[in-house]
Design a protein around this motif. Structure first.
Motif, PDB file in Angstrom:
ATOM      1  N   ILE A  45       0.819  -1.219   0.000  1.00  0.00           N
ATOM      2  CA  ILE A  45       0.000   0.000   0.000  1.00  0.00           C
ATOM      3  C   ILE A  45       0.848   1.262   0.000  1.00  0.00           C
ATOM      4  N   ARG A  46       1.862   1.312   0.853  1.00  0.00           N
ATOM      5  CA  ARG A  46       2.689   2.526   0.968  1.00  0.00           C
ATOM      6  C   ARG A  46       3.404   2.861  -0.330  1.00  0.00           C
ATOM      7  N   GLU A  47       3.670   1.873  -1.146  1.00  0.00           N
ATOM      8  CA  GLU A  47       4.379   2.101  -2.400  1.00  0.00           C
ATOM      9  C   GLU A  47       3.418   2.327  -3.565  1.00  0.00           C
ATOM     10  N   GLN A  48       2.406   1.469  -3.648  1.00  0.00           N
ATOM     11  CA  GLN A  48       1.571   1.481  -4.846  1.00  0.00           C
ATOM     12  C   GLN A  48       0.510   2.571  -4.871  1.00  0.00           C
ATOM     13  N   LEU A  49      -0.012   2.947  -3.708  1.00  0.00           N
ATOM     14  CA  LEU A  49      -1.019   4.024  -3.714  1.00  0.00           C
ATOM     15  C   LEU A  49      -0.435   5.362  -4.166  1.00  0.00           C
ATOM     16  N   PRO A  50       0.714   5.798  -3.617  1.00  0.00           N
ATOM     17  CA  PRO A  50       1.299   7.056  -4.104  1.00  0.00           C
ATOM     18  C   PRO A  50       1.664   6.980  -5.583  1.00  0.00           C
ATOM     19  N   ASN A  51       2.132   5.825  -6.021  1.00  0.00           N
ATOM     20  CA  ASN A  51       2.480   5.651  -7.429  1.00  0.00           C
ATOM     21  C   ASN A  51       1.228   5.734  -8.308  1.00  0.00           C
ATOM     22  N   TYR A  52       0.150   5.161  -7.819  1.00  0.00           N
ATOM     23  CA  TYR A  52      -1.102   5.160  -8.576  1.00  0.00           C
ATOM     24  C   TYR A  52      -1.678   6.566  -8.708  1.00  0.00           C
ATOM     25  N   LEU A  53      -1.650   7.318  -7.619  1.00  0.00           N
ATOM     26  CA  LEU A  53      -2.216   8.671  -7.629  1.00  0.00           C
ATOM     27  C   LEU A  53      -1.212   9.731  -8.062  1.00  0.00           C
ATOM     28  N   ARG A  54       0.031   9.310  -8.290  1.00  0.00           N
ATOM     29  CA  ARG A  54       1.097  10.227  -8.712  1.00  0.00           C
ATOM     30  C   ARG A  54       1.215  11.416  -7.751  1.00  0.00           C
ATOM     31  N   SER A  55       1.223  11.091  -6.467  1.00  0.00           N
ATOM     32  CA  SER A  55       1.283  12.147  -5.459  1.00  0.00           C
ATOM     33  C   SER A  55       1.750  11.579  -4.132  1.00  0.00           C
ATOM     34  N   GLU A  56       2.314  12.448  -3.317  1.00  0.00           N
ATOM     35  CA  GLU A  56       2.578  12.051  -1.937  1.00  0.00           C
ATOM     36  C   GLU A  56       1.249  11.944  -1.209  1.00  0.00           C
ATOM     37  N   LEU A  57       1.190  10.997  -0.253  1.00  0.00           N
ATOM     38  CA  LEU A  57      -0.063  10.753   0.452  1.00  0.00           C
ATOM     39  C   LEU A  57       0.140  10.754   1.962  1.00  0.00           C
ATOM     40  N   ASN A  58      -0.898  11.183   2.662  1.00  0.00           N
ATOM     41  CA  ASN A  58      -0.966  11.004   4.113  1.00  0.00           C
ATOM     42  C   ASN A  58      -2.008   9.922   4.361  1.00  0.00           C
ATOM     43  N   ILE A  59      -1.552   8.698   4.567  1.00  0.00           N
ATOM     44  CA  ILE A  59      -2.462   7.570   4.759  1.00  0.00           C
ATOM     45  C   ILE A  59      -2.711   7.381   6.253  1.00  0.00           C
ATOM     46  N   VAL A  60      -3.961   7.442   6.662  1.00  0.00           N
ATOM     47  CA  VAL A  60      -4.307   7.304   8.080  1.00  0.00           C
ATOM     48  C   VAL A  60      -5.471   6.334   8.235  1.00  0.00           C
TER      49      VAL A  60
END
Length: 220
Positions: A45-60
């Motif tokens: 998740i930590r790798e693929q979600l930011p890659n998918y959205l092409r953005s840094e993410l704050n996942i909580v």
């Protein structure tokens, strides 16, 4: 990621940025169902979600989401991996500390008042996804489809709301423009009317002067 898929994601997020004020780094609110599917499909998740959205993410996540998985873990030991993944993410204070509610109730409460934290909800709970779509506008959702995270298409009610507000904005602008035109025309008409009245007065005065001169001549 395929170019077509990337373009769709980019266009969708541009829509939410322009219409609902989303800004990178995006806030992602994740629940146990998404973590379970990600673990099953071996998705990081930590790798693929930011890659998918092409953005840094704050996942909580929230305490309620974790407690719900922990309770289910007592009945189904296979959820231990899901629980461990979910606990990796920071906790957002949901207001239910000490009195936990279901993850659905918790997440829905955080989306009230126009989704103030601009959350993208990551869940594979079909009933929750449906409830979010029907209850709120402007809430992006991500779910696991096969081995890939997938951004949900923009719901019809969200599209209708944006179109309605856009039409209202255009209507208000047109009304303001019409008022300005009417005001301008009113001033012009008023000034033209004043000029007309002035000319009439002058003609009337000249006519009276001529009549007085004529009378004097006749009397002489």
């Amino acid at each position: 990621m395929k170019i077509k898929r990337y373009k769709r994601v980019k266009a969708t997020m541009e829509f939410y940025k322009k219409s609902f004020g989303f800004r990178p780094p995006y806030n992602v609110l994740i629940d146990g169902t998404f973590c379970f599917e990600a673990k099953e499909k071996k998705v990081k998740i930590r790798e693929q979600l930011p890659n998918y959205l092409r953005s840094e993410l704050n996942i909580v996540t929230t305490q309620c989401c974790i407690i719900e998985v922990e309770n289910l873990l007592r009945l189904k030991k296979t959820l231990s991996g899901c629980c461990q993944i979910l606990k990796q993410f920071p906790l957002h204070r949901c207001g239910h500390e000490g009195k936990p509610v279901t993850s659905t109730t918790c997440i829905m409460s955080l989306l009230e008042n126009g989704n103030p934290h601009r959350y993208i909800v990551a869940t594979n709970d079909m009933s929750l996804r449906y409830k979010i779509r029907r209850t709120y506008c402007g809430v992006p959702q991500i779910f696991m489809l096969g081995v890939a995270p997938t951004l949900e298409k923009i719901p019809p009610n969200t599209l209708r709301k944006v179109d309605k507000e856009r039409n209202k904005l255009i209507s208000d602008e047109e009304n303001d423009r019409l008022k300005a035109i009417k005001a301008t025309l009113g001033i012009t008409m008023g000034s033209e009317g004043s000029n007309t009245n002035t000319e009439s007065s002058k003609k009337k005065k000249k006519k009276e002067e001529k009549e007085i001169i004529t009378r004097r001549r006749e009397s002489n």
